[in-house]
Design a protein around this motif. Structure first.
Motif, PDB file in Angstrom:
ATOM      1  N   ASP A 170      72.494  57.925  16.529  1.00  0.00           N
ATOM      2  CA  ASP A 170      71.249  58.466  17.064  1.00  0.00           C
ATOM      3  C   ASP A 170      70.166  58.051  16.072  1.00  0.00           C
ATOM      4  N   MET A 171      69.345  57.074  16.459  1.00  0.00           N
ATOM      5  CA  MET A 171      68.462  56.417  15.487  1.00  0.00           C
ATOM      6  C   MET A 171      67.305  57.295  15.024  1.00  0.00           C
ATOM      7  N   ALA A 234      64.404  53.681  10.968  1.00  0.00           N
ATOM      8  CA  ALA A 234      65.372  53.111  11.916  1.00  0.00           C
ATOM      9  C   ALA A 234      65.182  51.612  12.111  1.00  0.00           C
ATOM     10  N   ILE A 285      74.472  53.937  21.333  1.00  0.00           N
ATOM     11  CA  ILE A 285      73.294  54.130  20.475  1.00  0.00           C
ATOM     12  C   ILE A 285      72.185  54.787  21.288  1.00  0.00           C
ATOM     13  N   ALA A 287      68.212  55.499  21.182  1.00  0.00           N
ATOM     14  CA  ALA A 287      66.917  55.231  20.529  1.00  0.00           C
ATOM     15  C   ALA A 287      65.881  56.096  21.237  1.00  0.00           C
ATOM     16  N   GLY A 326      68.475  48.606  16.952  1.00  0.00           N
ATOM     17  CA  GLY A 326      69.566  49.264  17.679  1.00  0.00           C
ATOM     18  C   GLY A 326      70.452  48.225  18.361  1.00  0.00           C
ATOM     19  N   LEU A 336      73.333  51.318  25.127  1.00  0.00           N
ATOM     20  CA  LEU A 336      72.208  51.839  24.337  1.00  0.00           C
ATOM     21  C   LEU A 336      71.221  52.491  25.291  1.00  0.00           C
ATOM     22  N   TYR A 338      67.436  53.867  25.624  1.00  0.00           N
ATOM     23  CA  TYR A 338      66.096  53.919  25.034  1.00  0.00           C
ATOM     24  C   TYR A 338      65.319  54.989  25.800  1.00  0.00           C
TER      25      TYR A 338
END
Ligand SMILES: C[S@@+](CC[C@H](N)C(=O)[O-])C[C@H]1O[C@@H](n2cnc3c(N)ncnc32)[C@H](O)[C@@H]1O
Length: 850
Positions: A170-171, A234, A285, A287, A326, A336, A338
């Motif tokens: 978790d950025m 990040a 991931i 972002a 990321g 991922l 976003y």
């Protein structure tokens, strides 16, 4: 308490109307911003026919929403409790002159474990009719059984599709509501409890203060051996190594990876490093990037007055760099997500489109079949880049370069300019000249302007014409009028399964250029207007209030930009004094060092005392202090976490927190054979390895008796034979197994396991006060604890020490080991949660009285 009230140009009677439509808690605020409306009309984000509904919803206060902790075995029992107790209770309440609509499960949320109540949280807090329900929410939140979270903010982690055993990053994680959801998914019911099969979550944030908030207010609710919190920008998250075979490396007995080890590896050839280490890539991931936040204007009313065109544009470059980093860290075949809480295409589609152009191995995943009941609108496939006057901004291809000494663009005072280095095409974000930030001693950077002297922004803001082919309509736009929520943007990206494990060359070079730009430029600056919003969203702490409390008030808000971003000038000033990332204190965390398992005398003592089986992973126990000795706390990590910690120096990871705190040393005047007590958060982890030796089995009535007092003398215990059993037990830490416990509203019986302390003549629960109250409300429909009855002894509540460098956080010697002292240590231990909850409530009040 409170912040300066904003002046509005609207006639007073209009403002009053806005406020009276809400509860008394809402102060007058001008909910009109012509530029905002014209900008979004020009972008065509909403069909004309829906515009009135959309803007009407934006002006309504947000309903209260919350979700249950799905990884807890009690989640469904608690859901039944809500249905049986609180739905009827709330249905009868008069609110704003009408009968209240009862809470409803949020349709699209899996297993109906999330709820929505059409009352703003400020009203819930202030109106006495709701007190019982508000207490329930506060207590259960603190007990980790539910999270109050905005409905749309629950969506990105759901679409991330995290499965037990995966590795996740978790950025931009603080304050942590989405990290908690990711942890819940990693620990979903049925997931293996074996530390060897634990997944991993690295929750990262660039703001050190917010990282600590993340640990103490959010992640403690879902403790896990595979959890790490790091403090990085990040855009520059380090590429972590994972040792392939510690034995082959001759490091099987290694207990720490020092800064010197780090230098040694740095000096090795690339080939040799690749032979010994894998690069850490992630299955999933998130972002959830810093954004202008105009999707939150239903709760952050200051956005109505602060919104400008520059807010979104000013963050685009940072958001793109975070996304690119990321993508580099994503495994082939990985997913991922976003997301932003902004509606602006400058922060959303343009970022995605630019990233997809740079990373051909990435594509947008259509998720129409996921969360099918969720009403959504497609992502935009075209948009306009507008300047402050809402005219189309000049595209870089049509611009002529001129020197920085060219006449300043007409909007330089207000707009945020995104500079573009002509030669390298690298980007940095800089505030308008007037603010005086963004300049270094090296002299002014060349700015790109068009023939009319208008500033030219980075090309990545513009659509490229291939947005349909890129599938941008598969992104999700969530608007307030669709299902009474805030606004959000979510896009699910996947990396090809056969993509090279390393980042694509182009993306790599952009990243490198951007990193250079980061070093050469000032840190990305937030737009002027966002600065204002930050101030507006933060109640001014009263003079003399403790710093910790001020911090919590500032940080308890979800989905807001960091203060440091918002106050770049101050952040830069601080930077000179101390090495700070984001905001907050310098990185001065202690190293994590593994214990040599059963070779350590204290671990042998603990093993014998608690009768822990040989299969327990003793080699995964670690301490956090430079001596490497068990001084105050002992943590348990997963084997993957261990590999990471033994392949990268803790400073390289800027590691804030890691694993589960299992044992805490209780200073006790040598009264006890084992001074280590089992922490409540570690109970479920260690329980499968314990014999019955330190398990005290009791009936539900004994629990009620124990709940009613700080401690109970053996002779006062009502359960037959219990006093004798306790007298026969070696004094010290134990586990209370309550057999056949039953909720107030259910016939279903369950066994509860609670941390317990047995002294020579008395015993007590080792459960935090507020958690005890939550349990009491659920079991007996009333709070029977001393806390509620005002019987609890007065306690000083210094902020908890999160490190274990010294043993000084323990109660005074004279009272050490007494039940009250033990309880006090428990209550203080995890960051003074009671005050944190109070502070969070004050923060809510601050928001509502903007
Ligand atoms: C929208 S909030 C994240 C909310 C969080 N995901 C949640 O659900 O609770 C954005 C976060 O990004 C952090 N942030 C800002 N710039 C960052 C950067 N360059 N690197 C990492 N985090 C950053 C801020 O401190 C803030 O906590």
């Amino acid at each position: 308490m409170g912040r300066p009230q904003r002046r509005s140009n609207k006639p007073k009677q209009d403002r009053d109307q806005a406020s009276t439509e809400r509860t008394g808690a809402w102060r007058a605020i001008d909910q009109n911003n012509e530029t905002f409306e014209n900008y979004y009309k020009a972008q065509g984000i909403i069909p004309e026919a829906e515009w009135a509904d959309f803007t009407k919803s934006l002006r309504e206060p947000l309903p209260t929403t919350f979700r249950l902790t799905s990884s807890r075995p009690t989640a469904h029992a608690l859901n039944d409790h809500i249905k049986k107790v609180y739905v009827p209770f709330l249905s009868g309440i008069e609110y704003e002159g009408a009968k209240l609509e009862p809470p409803k499960p949020i349709e699209w949320y899996p297993e109906q474990l999330a709820w929505q109540l059409p009352v703003h949280k400020a009203a819930l807090r202030k109106d006495p009719h709701f007190r019982k329900f508000q207490h329930f929410l506060v207590y259960e939140t603190d007990a980790g059984n539910l999270s109050r979270q905005e409905a749309v903010s629950m969506i990105p982690p759901l679409l991330l599709d995290v499965q037990p055993g995966m590795t996740a990053l978790d950025m931009c994680a603080a304050p942590g509501s989405k990290s908690v959801q990711i942890l819940e998914a990693l620990h979903a019911p049925g997931a293996s409890t074996d530390p060897a099969h634990q997944g991993l979550l690295i929750a990262n944030d660039s703001d050190a203060k917010r990282c600590h908030l993340l640990v103490h207010q959010s992640l403690h609710r879902v403790p896990g051996t595979g959890m790490m919190v790091t403090n990085h920008d990040a855009t520059q998250l380090p590429s972590l190594r994972v040792v392939k075979d510690a034995a082959a490396e001759g490091a099987a007995g290694r207990l720490k990876f020092t800064v010197e080890d780090e230098r040694r590896v740095a000096a090795m050839s690339k080939d040799r490093v690749a032979k010994q280490y894998d690069g850490m890539l992630f299955d999933r991931i998130l972002a959830d990037v810093p954004c202008s936040g105009d999707g939150t204007m239903r709760k952050n009313l200051g956005i109505w007055t602060d919104w400008t065109v520059g807010n979104g544009i000013g963050l685009h470059s940072l958001q793109l760099r975070i996304l690119l980093r990321g993508i580099q860290l994503l495994k082939p075949g990985g997913r991922l997500v976003y997301s932003t809480c902004s509606m602006n295409p400058m922060e959303n589609e343009s970022v995605i489109s630019a990233a997809l152009s740079l990373c051909p191995d990435m594509s947008i995943l259509p998720v129409t079949d996921e969360l099918p009941a969720l009403k959504r609108r497609p992502g935009l496939t075209t948009w306009r880049v507008l300047d402050n006057s809402l005219s189309d901004a000049p595209h870089p291809s049509s611009a002529a370069a001129a020197s920085a000494d060219a006449p300043a663009p007409p909007d330089a005072d207000e707009a945020v300019a995104v500079e573009q280095d002509n030669d390298k095409g690298r980007e940095g974000v800089r505030k308008g000249d007037k603010a005086g930030v963004g300049k270094k001693g090296k002299g002014k950077k060349e700015k790109k302007v068009d023939a009319n002297g208008r500033r030219v922004w980075t090309e990545t803001l513009w659509p490229r014409g291939d947005e349909k082919e890129k599938g941008l309509e598969h992104a999700l736009r969530l608007y307030p009028h669709l299902q009474d929520t805030g606004a959000f943007f979510v896009c699910v990206l996947v990396k090809k399964g056969d993509a090279a494990a390393e980042a694509p060359a182009e993306a790599e070079s952009v990243q490198e250029e951007q990193e250079v730009a980061m070093e050469e430029e000032e840190a990305p600056a937030a737009p002027v207007a966002t600065e204002k919003r930050e101030r507006a969203a933060t109640p001014t702490p009263a003079e003399g209030e403790p710093e910790a409390k001020k911090v919590r008030q500032e940080e308890a808000e979800e989905d807001v930009k960091p203060k440091a971003d918002a106050k770049p000038a101050q952040a830069q000033k601080d930077k000179k004094k101390e090495p700070v990332l984001g905001g907050g204190k310098p990185f001065n965390e202690e190293p994590y060092i593994y214990l040599p398992g059963l070779e350590d005398e204290q671990i042998r003592l603990i093993k014998d005392f608690f009768d822990i089986s040989d299969s327990f992973p003793f080699s995964e126990l670690l301490v956090r202090n430079a001596t490497g000795q068990p001084l105050r706390s002992i943590y348990l990590t997963s084997p993957l976490t261990r590999k990471l910690l033994l392949s990268n120096a803790y400073t390289r990871m800027r590691l804030i927190s890691c694993g589960v705190k299992l044992f805490t040393r209780q200073d006790s005047n040598n009264l006890y054979a084992c001074k280590w007590r089992l922490n409540a958060e570690g109970l479920e982890v260690v329980r499968p390895y314990l014999s019955d030796k330190r398990v005290v089995k009791v009936g539900p009535e004994t629990l009620r008796q124990l709940m009613g007092d700080v401690s109970v003398k053996f002779e006062d215990l009502k359960e037959e034979g219990l006093a004798d059993r306790l007298r026969a037990l070696e004094p010290g830490s134990a586990i209370l197994q309550v057999q056949g416990a039953k909720g107030a509203d259910t016939d279903k019986e369950e066994d509860l396991f609670l941390a317990f302390w047995v002294s020579k003549t008395s015993c007590n629960l080792m459960v935090e006060k507020i958690e005890k109250s939550a349990l009491s409300l659920r079991l007996y429909a009333e709070d029977v604890t001393p806390h509620a009855k005002g019987k609890a002894p007065p306690q000083s509540r210094p902020a908890a020490k999160s490190e274990d460098t010294t043993a000084t956080g323990t109660p005074a010697e004279s009272s050490a080991g007494t039940p009250a002292a033990v309880q006090e240590a428990v209550d203080q231990e995890d960051g003074d949660k009671v005050k944190a909850v109070e502070a969070a409530d004050q923060e809510e009040a601050g928001e509502a009285t903007a």
